[in-house]
Design an enzyme around this catalytic site. Structure first.
Site, PDB file in Angstrom:
ATOM      1  N   CYS A 415       0.828  -1.204   0.000  1.00  0.00           N
ATOM      2  CA  CYS A 415       0.000   0.000   0.000  1.00  0.00           C
ATOM      3  C   CYS A 415       0.868   1.263   0.000  1.00  0.00           C
ATOM      4  O   CYS A 415       1.420   1.616  -1.023  1.00  0.00           O
ATOM      5  CB  CYS A 415      -0.983  -0.057   1.165  1.00  0.00           C
ATOM      6  SG  CYS A 415      -2.456   0.918   0.834  1.00  0.00           S
ATOM      7  N   HIS A 560      -3.484  -5.017   0.206  1.00  0.00           N
ATOM      8  CA  HIS A 560      -2.845  -5.585   1.396  1.00  0.00           C
ATOM      9  C   HIS A 560      -2.917  -7.114   1.334  1.00  0.00           C
ATOM     10  O   HIS A 560      -3.848  -7.706   1.871  1.00  0.00           O
ATOM     11  CB  HIS A 560      -3.562  -5.112   2.661  1.00  0.00           C
ATOM     12  CG  HIS A 560      -3.376  -3.667   2.950  1.00  0.00           C
ATOM     13  ND1 HIS A 560      -2.337  -3.194   3.722  1.00  0.00           N
ATOM     14  CD2 HIS A 560      -4.089  -2.583   2.561  1.00  0.00           C
ATOM     15  CE1 HIS A 560      -2.420  -1.881   3.805  1.00  0.00           C
ATOM     16  NE2 HIS A 560      -3.469  -1.479   3.109  1.00  0.00           N
ATOM     17  N   GLU A 562      -1.398  -9.179   2.984  1.00  0.00           N
ATOM     18  CA  GLU A 562      -1.247  -9.782   4.323  1.00  0.00           C
ATOM     19  C   GLU A 562      -2.579 -10.201   4.940  1.00  0.00           C
ATOM     20  O   GLU A 562      -2.616 -11.114   5.764  1.00  0.00           O
ATOM     21  CB  GLU A 562      -0.504  -8.823   5.265  1.00  0.00           C
ATOM     22  CG  GLU A 562      -1.235  -7.543   5.654  1.00  0.00           C
ATOM     23  CD  GLU A 562      -0.974  -6.372   4.715  1.00  0.00           C
ATOM     24  OE1 GLU A 562      -0.609  -6.603   3.547  1.00  0.00           O
ATOM     25  OE2 GLU A 562      -1.153  -5.210   5.149  1.00  0.00           O
TER      26      GLU A 562
HETATM   27  N1  GLN Z   1      -1.955   6.678   2.911  1.00  0.00           N
HETATM   28  C1  GLN Z   1      -2.099   5.929   1.729  1.00  0.00           C
HETATM   29  C2  GLN Z   1      -3.487   6.050   1.119  1.00  0.00           C
HETATM   30  O1  GLN Z   1      -4.414   6.460   1.743  1.00  0.00           O
HETATM   31  C3  GLN Z   1      -1.785   4.472   1.958  1.00  0.00           C
HETATM   32  C4  GLN Z   1      -2.763   3.773   2.844  1.00  0.00           C
HETATM   33  C5  GLN Z   1      -2.244   2.479   3.373  1.00  0.00           C
HETATM   34  O2  GLN Z   1      -1.043   2.216   3.349  1.00  0.00           O
HETATM   35  N2  GLN Z   1      -3.114   1.643   3.899  1.00  0.00           N
HETATM   36  O3  GLN Z   1      -3.682   5.754  -0.026  1.00  0.00           O
END
Ligand code: GLN
Length: 589
Positions: A415, A560, A562
């Site tokens: 992410c 994600h 994970e």
């Molecule tokens: N801050 C980034 C976004 O909002 C990444 C979010 C995250 O890593 N879950 O896109």
């Protein structure tokens, strides 16, 4: 039509999503509440997940729910240092990390019906009242809030086709916050005494000055529970070591529980051993007796795959040093590893499968901003940059990304870790000076990561709660890339695919607001970055990577992975990452 009691019994499994081996209509739902005594952090979530796994291993379909006592409607708006990891379900619900444990132990997806908070319960009661669903009567905290809790448990069990609902109540007994949940247990128990069980997860300290295990706090916890009209049926005696016969007797007598229902639950190095320890202590037999399931359940548990997994985790000898790079580590003097819980578990599952033991080290990026040398990273076999928000430590993280890229250290960005990989590449390879995400610099000359218009509108209205791009979305992978090979093996490896071949389609969970800016995709690709996973409409970049010839493993995912990694089903991307790190280490040796 079946008669309904005021608390709604006999509504089990009457719906369309009933699965094949679900109970017939007449079988009442069994409720198993798990409450905590003495203090938090003693593993109530792992205990609940283990109980659910053990019941399933006896052939009883079991679902697991978490009730959190806070007013927040979901876990999404909370700061990680406050709350730990925010776990995301397939349907997009942002929940407490315990839901992750349930999914990992049960090895299946759970739905938003399995998670509730005080805030969400009140919200639906108030909405119902506004819709005249209470027929004009006076709506009250008691009984209407506990009734809503009970209704939701039934619904979750029904949706999951479950015969038993294991319900973990957040917090510790005696807190003002969870009293209404205890009231739900009390009310339910009056009406359905045979269908309700209560497990108290307590703690027995061993003060270092005397070296003796003390039972008094547990006695107080049991009494506190009694004062809410609820009695523990089973006590899990969490402690630094196994409980002896004398203390077992003492707790049994003081807390009105038969001695065989005081279950020894000593600390373990590996949480995945907990179900095996419980089974050895005959917890499942007691649970089945308690809930009247003894004739329904298998006499012995089928834990073969789980035992094999635990054996693998212990057998792993060779180590792999992995840096988990981030900023959410400190709470006072305490290092909070919980924030990246699913990431750590995902790494472990893949590493254990390969027969290696991951040594995970938390590396804070702030010192790199203050001049600490990045050479400390040379000690690692691989680097993971997990998700995150905001600007703190970000320039430090970008330095880490740069280091991983130029030193060819295997890198997995999740992410934010993918967005930062794109930013670093834009700045240092594609020549886009000052490139950034608009999350941090809205006036950057090169907004390579930005919000899409639909998200911008939400931000303008300050609608932050539950409005990110959440939950499962599909992506199509490019054949021949590292990602495609990780997910699809030889099918993904083939560079050219014939037209009739199926697409390399994956589905993964998301939690983000920002995206790779479509306008920069071309220039970044021309500079050598590969977008190996893209949304089916081609608009959103889901995976970025460097070609194998340039870097052994530099992969970032907008999603994600994970959240989908399971003990019995490690995640392919983590597995590919570990494999490359392992090979690199072998090569260096
Ligand atoms: N801050 C980034 C976004 O909002 C990444 C979010 C995250 O890593 N879950 O896109």
């Amino acid at each position: 039509m079946a008669l309904r009691t005021p608390l709604g019994s006999r509504v089990v499994a009457r719906n369309r999503t009933r699965r094949r081996n679900t109970p017939p209509r007449s079988r009442p739902l069994k409720f198993l509440f798990v409450v905590g005594g003495v203090m938090s952090g003693v593993g109530k979530g792992v205990a609940s997940a283990s109980i659910a796994l053990l019941l399933e291993a006896r052939g009883i379909r079991t679902t697991a729910l978490k009730i959190d006592p806070y007013i927040n409607v979901d876990a999404g708006t909370m700061n990680p240092t406050e709350h730990g990891e925010v776990f995301v379900l397939a349907d997009g619900m942002e929940t407490d990390q315990d839901m992750g444990n349930y999914e990992r132990f049960l090895n299946r997806n759970l739905s938003r019906a399995n998670y509730m908070t005080t805030g969400s319960i009140y919200l639906s009661v108030i909405e119902k009242e506004r819709n005249l669903a209470y027929g004009g009567r006076n709506v009250e905290v008691v009984p209407d809030i506990p009734l809503e809790v009970i209704h939701r448990i039934r619904r979750a069990a029904e949706l999951d086709g479950a015969e038993v609902a294991v319900v973990e109540i957040g917090g510790t007994v005696g807190e003002y916050q969870n009293i209404l949940f205890l009231e739900a247990i009390r009310m339910l128990k009056i009406e359905e005494p045979d269908n309700v069980g209560v497990v108290l997860v307590s703690y027995l300290p061993v003060p270092s000055t005397i070296g003796e295990m003390k039972t008094k706090p547990t006695q107080y916890a049991a009494r506190t529970l009694n004062s809410a009209g609820v009695f523990a049926d089973i006590i899990l005696a969490r402690a630094p070591r196994p409980i002896d016969a004398k203390r077992r007797e003492k707790i049994a007598r003081a807390c009105s529980v038969p001695p065989q229902r005081v279950i020894s639950a000593p600390d373990v190095a590996n949480i995945y051993e907990v179900p095996l320890n419980f089974e050895r202590e005959h917890l499942t037999d007691e649970l089945c007796l308690l809930l009247g399931l003894q004739r329904r359940c298998r006499p012995t548990a089928d834990l073969t795959p789980w035992r094999a997994f635990v054996r693998r985790s212990k057998r792993a000898k060779e180590t792999l040093r992995i840096a988990v790079v981030g900023k959410y580590f400190h709470s006072g003097d305490f290092v909070l590893a919980d924030v990246y819980l699913s990431v750590l578990e995902a790494i472990k599952f893949s590493a254990w499968q390969k027969g290696v033991r991951p040594e995970l080290e938390y590396v804070s990026t702030i010192p790199f901003e203050q001049g600490t040398s990045l050479a400390t990273l040379d000690a690692f076999d691989a680097i993971v940059v997990p998700g995150g928000f905001g600007s703190r430590g970000i320039e430090g993280t970008l330095k880490v990304v740069s280091y991983a890229r130029t030193r060819k250290i295997p890198y997995l960005g999740l992410c934010y870790g993918m967005q930062l990989m794109v930013i670093e590449y834009a700045r240092n390879v594609a020549g886009l000076k000052g490139a950034h995400t608009t999350e941090i610099n809205p006036h950057t000359p090169h907004p390579v990561v930005m919000v899409l218009p639909e998200q911008e509108a939400l931000l303008k209205r300050q609608q932050f709660g539950g409005t990110m791009r959440l939950g499962e979305y599909p992506a199509i992978l490019k054949a021949g890339t590292i990602a495609a090979e990780a997910y699809f093996g030889s099918r993904g490896r083939r560079q050219r695919r014939d037209e009739n071949e199926q697409q390399l389609l994956i589905t993964e969970r998301h939690r983000h607001r920002y995206e790779v800016n479509p306008e920069y995709v071309r220039p970044l690709e021309e500079a050598g970055l590969v977008f190996s996973g893209v949304s089916p409409d081609g608009r959103l970049m889901e995976i970025a990577e460097l070609p194998r010839e340039v870097h052994p493993f530099m992969v970032g995912t907008q999603f994600h992975p994970e959240f989908r990694a399971r003990p019995l089903a490690p995640h392919p991307l983590f597995t590919a990452f570990i494999q490359v790190a392992y090979e690199r280490r072998r090569h260096a040796a």
